[in-house]
Design an enzyme around this catalytic site. Sequence first.
Site, PDB file in Angstrom:
ATOM      1  N   ARG A  29       3.339  -0.103  -5.222  1.00  0.00           N
ATOM      2  CA  ARG A  29       3.217  -0.690  -3.887  1.00  0.00           C
ATOM      3  C   ARG A  29       1.906  -1.431  -3.682  1.00  0.00           C
ATOM      4  O   ARG A  29       1.700  -2.100  -2.667  1.00  0.00           O
ATOM      5  CB  ARG A  29       3.320   0.412  -2.822  1.00  0.00           C
ATOM      6  CG  ARG A  29       4.606   1.195  -2.875  1.00  0.00           C
ATOM      7  CD  ARG A  29       4.598   2.295  -1.829  1.00  0.00           C
ATOM      8  NE  ARG A  29       4.542   1.728  -0.515  1.00  0.00           N
ATOM      9  CZ  ARG A  29       5.592   1.332   0.188  1.00  0.00           C
ATOM     10  NH1 ARG A  29       6.794   1.461  -0.320  1.00  0.00           N
ATOM     11  NH2 ARG A  29       5.451   0.814   1.382  1.00  0.00           N
ATOM     12  N   LYS A  86      10.550 -15.250 -12.644  1.00  0.00           N
ATOM     13  CA  LYS A  86      10.185 -14.148 -13.535  1.00  0.00           C
ATOM     14  C   LYS A  86       9.035 -14.575 -14.447  1.00  0.00           C
ATOM     15  O   LYS A  86       8.080 -13.838 -14.644  1.00  0.00           O
ATOM     16  CB  LYS A  86      11.373 -13.730 -14.433  1.00  0.00           C
ATOM     17  CG  LYS A  86      12.496 -13.019 -13.765  1.00  0.00           C
ATOM     18  CD  LYS A  86      12.216 -11.571 -13.401  1.00  0.00           C
ATOM     19  CE  LYS A  86      11.727 -11.464 -11.994  1.00  0.00           C
ATOM     20  NZ  LYS A  86      12.699 -11.297 -10.958  1.00  0.00           N
ATOM     21  N   TRP A 132      -2.994  -2.662  -1.533  1.00  0.00           N
ATOM     22  CA  TRP A 132      -2.727  -4.070  -1.827  1.00  0.00           C
ATOM     23  C   TRP A 132      -3.409  -4.832  -0.708  1.00  0.00           C
ATOM     24  O   TRP A 132      -2.993  -4.765   0.443  1.00  0.00           O
ATOM     25  CB  TRP A 132      -1.220  -4.325  -1.843  1.00  0.00           C
ATOM     26  CG  TRP A 132      -0.861  -5.722  -2.234  1.00  0.00           C
ATOM     27  CD1 TRP A 132      -0.732  -6.207  -3.506  1.00  0.00           C
ATOM     28  CD2 TRP A 132      -0.550  -6.816  -1.361  1.00  0.00           C
ATOM     29  NE1 TRP A 132      -0.387  -7.535  -3.468  1.00  0.00           N
ATOM     30  CE2 TRP A 132      -0.270  -7.938  -2.166  1.00  0.00           C
ATOM     31  CE3 TRP A 132      -0.502  -6.963   0.023  1.00  0.00           C
ATOM     32  CZ2 TRP A 132       0.074  -9.175  -1.647  1.00  0.00           C
ATOM     33  CZ3 TRP A 132      -0.168  -8.205   0.553  1.00  0.00           C
ATOM     34  CH2 TRP A 132       0.116  -9.290  -0.292  1.00  0.00           C
ATOM     35  N   GLU A 155      15.523 -18.119 -10.721  1.00  0.00           N
ATOM     36  CA  GLU A 155      15.147 -16.730 -10.983  1.00  0.00           C
ATOM     37  C   GLU A 155      14.365 -16.635 -12.309  1.00  0.00           C
ATOM     38  O   GLU A 155      13.378 -15.902 -12.407  1.00  0.00           O
ATOM     39  CB  GLU A 155      16.403 -15.848 -10.994  1.00  0.00           C
ATOM     40  CG  GLU A 155      16.210 -14.396 -11.344  1.00  0.00           C
ATOM     41  CD  GLU A 155      15.263 -13.634 -10.425  1.00  0.00           C
ATOM     42  OE1 GLU A 155      14.817 -14.177  -9.404  1.00  0.00           O
ATOM     43  OE2 GLU A 155      14.928 -12.491 -10.776  1.00  0.00           O
ATOM     44  N   CYS A 177       0.853  -1.188   0.000  1.00  0.00           N
ATOM     45  CA  CYS A 177       0.000   0.000   0.000  1.00  0.00           C
ATOM     46  C   CYS A 177       0.893   1.243   0.000  1.00  0.00           C
ATOM     47  O   CYS A 177       2.019   1.201   0.507  1.00  0.00           O
ATOM     48  CB  CYS A 177      -0.937   0.100   1.201  1.00  0.00           C
ATOM     49  SG  CYS A 177      -2.014  -1.319   1.394  1.00  0.00           S
ATOM     50  N   LYS A 232       5.171  -4.305  -5.232  1.00  0.00           N
ATOM     51  CA  LYS A 232       6.632  -4.199  -5.286  1.00  0.00           C
ATOM     52  C   LYS A 232       7.289  -4.321  -3.919  1.00  0.00           C
ATOM     53  O   LYS A 232       8.288  -4.985  -3.763  1.00  0.00           O
ATOM     54  CB  LYS A 232       6.981  -2.849  -5.912  1.00  0.00           C
ATOM     55  CG  LYS A 232       8.450  -2.605  -6.058  1.00  0.00           C
ATOM     56  CD  LYS A 232       8.984  -3.384  -7.232  1.00  0.00           C
ATOM     57  CE  LYS A 232      10.478  -3.270  -7.379  1.00  0.00           C
ATOM     58  NZ  LYS A 232      11.011  -4.394  -8.160  1.00  0.00           N
ATOM     59  N   ASN A 286      -0.849   1.987   5.774  1.00  0.00           N
ATOM     60  CA  ASN A 286      -0.047   0.941   5.131  1.00  0.00           C
ATOM     61  C   ASN A 286       0.514   0.079   6.245  1.00  0.00           C
ATOM     62  O   ASN A 286       1.123   0.606   7.176  1.00  0.00           O
ATOM     63  CB  ASN A 286       1.080   1.615   4.329  1.00  0.00           C
ATOM     64  CG  ASN A 286       2.174   0.637   3.925  1.00  0.00           C
ATOM     65  OD1 ASN A 286       1.909  -0.532   3.692  1.00  0.00           O
ATOM     66  ND2 ASN A 286       3.396   1.124   3.849  1.00  0.00           N
ATOM     67  N   GLY A 287       0.320  -1.246   6.147  1.00  0.00           N
ATOM     68  CA  GLY A 287       0.836  -2.137   7.190  1.00  0.00           C
ATOM     69  C   GLY A 287      -0.255  -3.060   7.681  1.00  0.00           C
ATOM     70  O   GLY A 287      -1.301  -3.197   7.022  1.00  0.00           O
ATOM     71  N   HIS A 313      15.071 -37.693 -10.788  1.00  0.00           N
ATOM     72  CA  HIS A 313      14.542 -38.111  -9.486  1.00  0.00           C
ATOM     73  C   HIS A 313      13.079 -37.709  -9.310  1.00  0.00           C
ATOM     74  O   HIS A 313      12.585 -37.676  -8.201  1.00  0.00           O
ATOM     75  CB  HIS A 313      15.396 -37.533  -8.354  1.00  0.00           C
ATOM     76  CG  HIS A 313      16.819 -38.001  -8.407  1.00  0.00           C
ATOM     77  ND1 HIS A 313      17.173 -39.309  -8.155  1.00  0.00           N
ATOM     78  CD2 HIS A 313      17.959 -37.357  -8.756  1.00  0.00           C
ATOM     79  CE1 HIS A 313      18.488 -39.446  -8.307  1.00  0.00           C
ATOM     80  NE2 HIS A 313      18.984 -38.270  -8.676  1.00  0.00           N
ATOM     81  N   GLU A 372       5.669 -14.948 -12.445  1.00  0.00           N
ATOM     82  CA  GLU A 372       5.033 -13.755 -11.877  1.00  0.00           C
ATOM     83  C   GLU A 372       4.487 -12.803 -12.927  1.00  0.00           C
ATOM     84  O   GLU A 372       3.479 -12.151 -12.676  1.00  0.00           O
ATOM     85  CB  GLU A 372       5.920 -13.034 -10.863  1.00  0.00           C
ATOM     86  CG  GLU A 372       7.136 -12.359 -11.395  1.00  0.00           C
ATOM     87  CD  GLU A 372       7.991 -11.739 -10.300  1.00  0.00           C
ATOM     88  OE1 GLU A 372       7.461 -11.254  -9.300  1.00  0.00           O
ATOM     89  OE2 GLU A 372       9.219 -11.735 -10.459  1.00  0.00           O
TER      90      GLU A 372
HETATM   91  C1  F6R Z   1      10.396 -10.884  -7.787  1.00  0.00           C
HETATM   92  C2  F6R Z   1      10.532  -9.900  -6.734  1.00  0.00           C
HETATM   93  C3  F6R Z   1      10.336 -10.352  -5.328  1.00  0.00           C
HETATM   94  C4  F6R Z   1      11.294  -9.589  -4.399  1.00  0.00           C
HETATM   95  C5  F6R Z   1      10.976  -9.926  -2.939  1.00  0.00           C
HETATM   96  C6  F6R Z   1      11.940  -9.268  -1.986  1.00  0.00           C
HETATM   97  O1  F6R Z   1      10.621 -10.327  -9.037  1.00  0.00           O
HETATM   98  O2  F6R Z   1      10.754  -8.755  -6.977  1.00  0.00           O
HETATM   99  O3  F6R Z   1      10.497 -11.722  -5.192  1.00  0.00           O
HETATM  100  O4  F6R Z   1      12.602  -9.930  -4.711  1.00  0.00           O
HETATM  101  O5  F6R Z   1       9.674  -9.510  -2.635  1.00  0.00           O
HETATM  102  O6  F6R Z   1      11.925  -7.882  -2.134  1.00  0.00           O
HETATM  103  P1  F6R Z   1      13.125  -6.983  -1.647  1.00  0.00           P
HETATM  104  O7  F6R Z   1      14.300  -7.307  -2.498  1.00  0.00           O
HETATM  105  O8  F6R Z   1      12.645  -5.573  -1.820  1.00  0.00           O
HETATM  106  O9  F6R Z   1      13.359  -7.340  -0.224  1.00  0.00           O
END
Ligand code: F6R
Length: 608
Positions: free
Chosen positions: A27, A485, A73, A481, A2, A603, A97-98, A504, A488
Amino acid sequence: MCGIVAAVADRNVVPVLLEGLRKLEYRGYDSAGLAVLNGGLQRLRAVGRVAELAAQADAVRAAGTTGIAHTRWATHGVPSERNAHPHVSGGLAVVHNGIIENHEALRERLKADGYAFTSDTDTEVVAHLVEKKLKSVPDLFDAVRAALAELEGAYALAVMREDDPSRVVVAREGSPLLLGLADDGCYAASDASALLQVTRRMVYLENGDCAEIRRDGQRIARIDGTPVERPVIESQLSADAVELGTYDHYMQKEIFEQPDALANTLEMVGAARSLQPGLFGAAAADALQGARQVLILACGTSWHAGLVARYWLEAIAGIPCAVEIASEYRYRDSVPDPETLVVTISQSGETADTLAALQHARSLGMTRTLAICNVPESSLVRETALRFITRAGPEIGVASTKAFTTQLAALYLLTLVLARLRGRLDAAAEARELKALRHVPAAVQKVLDLEPAIKDWARLFGGKQHALFLGRGRHYPIALEGALKLKEISYIHAEAYPAGELKHGPLALVDKDMPVIAVAPNDALLEKLKSNLQEVRARGGELFVFADADSEIADSEGVHVLRLPEHYGALSALLHVVPLQLLSYHVALVKGTDVDKPRNLAKSVTVE
Ligand code: F6R
């Protein structure tokens, strides 16, 4: 998660609130709302993006010189208009927010006092609680502080009241919040990008701070009322850095910014042939020298960076290294060693699980703490003894890209420093490693040139439901990774395995509809990987192989090969992740998903 914005100014603040929300949309973006004071309290709320709210504000010509706003969010209660903020009680409005952890107990008490709830959120208890406090403590600032004393959990809050239009009261505990000081008024927001439109003069609040913002200034106090001063900082954030420019999406922009982001991050090393521990903070020499082992704590993509680093730290620096998912570590009984170097990795520096894991590690007696982080003013950076700030620039796309590669660069520097301190690297070898590292931005640039070919591959993924990613050694985390990507942003179910694990179990999944993406640099494990790929091909799986120029893997029926221009030894993880980022970006375009704001995500994950 948020985002919140607040303003008290000599102008109609609605455009400022809306522009602030647009900048904070990363956010959270499932609903948005604002309230302004203009004789009475005017509240607007909309499900969906800030654009919906802006259209509503336009239609009703919303205006006022005092206001608060929120982009959500959802945590408590589905995304809906009734759950969107601001929440109100009498003439009082709150954005938050929180998570208020004791909201259920508070709700029951407030209901018993006669307050009626109209949403499923935890936030609404704050509105009623402050309203209740106002009955015995008539000053808004004091009433908010009295209410805060009863809240458990994390919050950044903004509260205003129709009888008192000259001010907004804000508070912070565990969620980011800063004030913006402008000539025409005073503002507050979850991050600096939201306020660059009005000012560069920022004041970062600390946990436990409560502030009152007025047209002519601000004052800050602790929850118990003790006045405090916080420094005014001139934000260095460039407004351009948060604009899309000529790109279609932030993710695309951020993938292509990687050569610059890496070069900027490495700039602090300059042309040095040798690194100083001071790169990680004034007290780093002692803290690093005496460390017996490394414990890396992070989430998501940042955790993947940690997994790559483990290979480097153990192989090059010869130091034992464990890498833990922060949300698991904090709740696990582990065996602490006080001489551990605790490395937290986070793009935002506000990830609740990572912050809590750090606190947990400290509570177990581990005080050698380091943050590798992209946001200098973040909570994580403020809470660790040592720090390395990556210079990726603001990362807006929800899927992390340039933050990841710059984290890897930082972790490689840490590896070299520890290797030197531990006598595992001589001066000549260190100079060679640094030279190689300085060449990485140019090498990444060449990988980006593969985009047209990757775009062609992406078309073949449009109709797929599942995908498998394979890697070995330090490229297994790169496969993880790549899978993250893809899932998501394109919503294709993807899993990653160390290629040797295939037989396995996961091999059972492989058929003609299961594309298998292999990270295949020309390293010591290539021959082993090739055998694993044969196992896939023999079961009809279609292979997409990212090889190096000199890897002998031929294109053939069902085997597509793309070659990265250079083979890059220990640093190849930094290069091999780039085509996987591009692949997921282009698959998402083929599928027509919202690349920068994938469903259900946000994010900055400031909730547990
Ligand atoms: C995936 C992504 C998330 C963040 C995770 C940690 O693309 O961005 O998996 O890596 O939420 O976020 P930070 O790095 O801000 O602690």
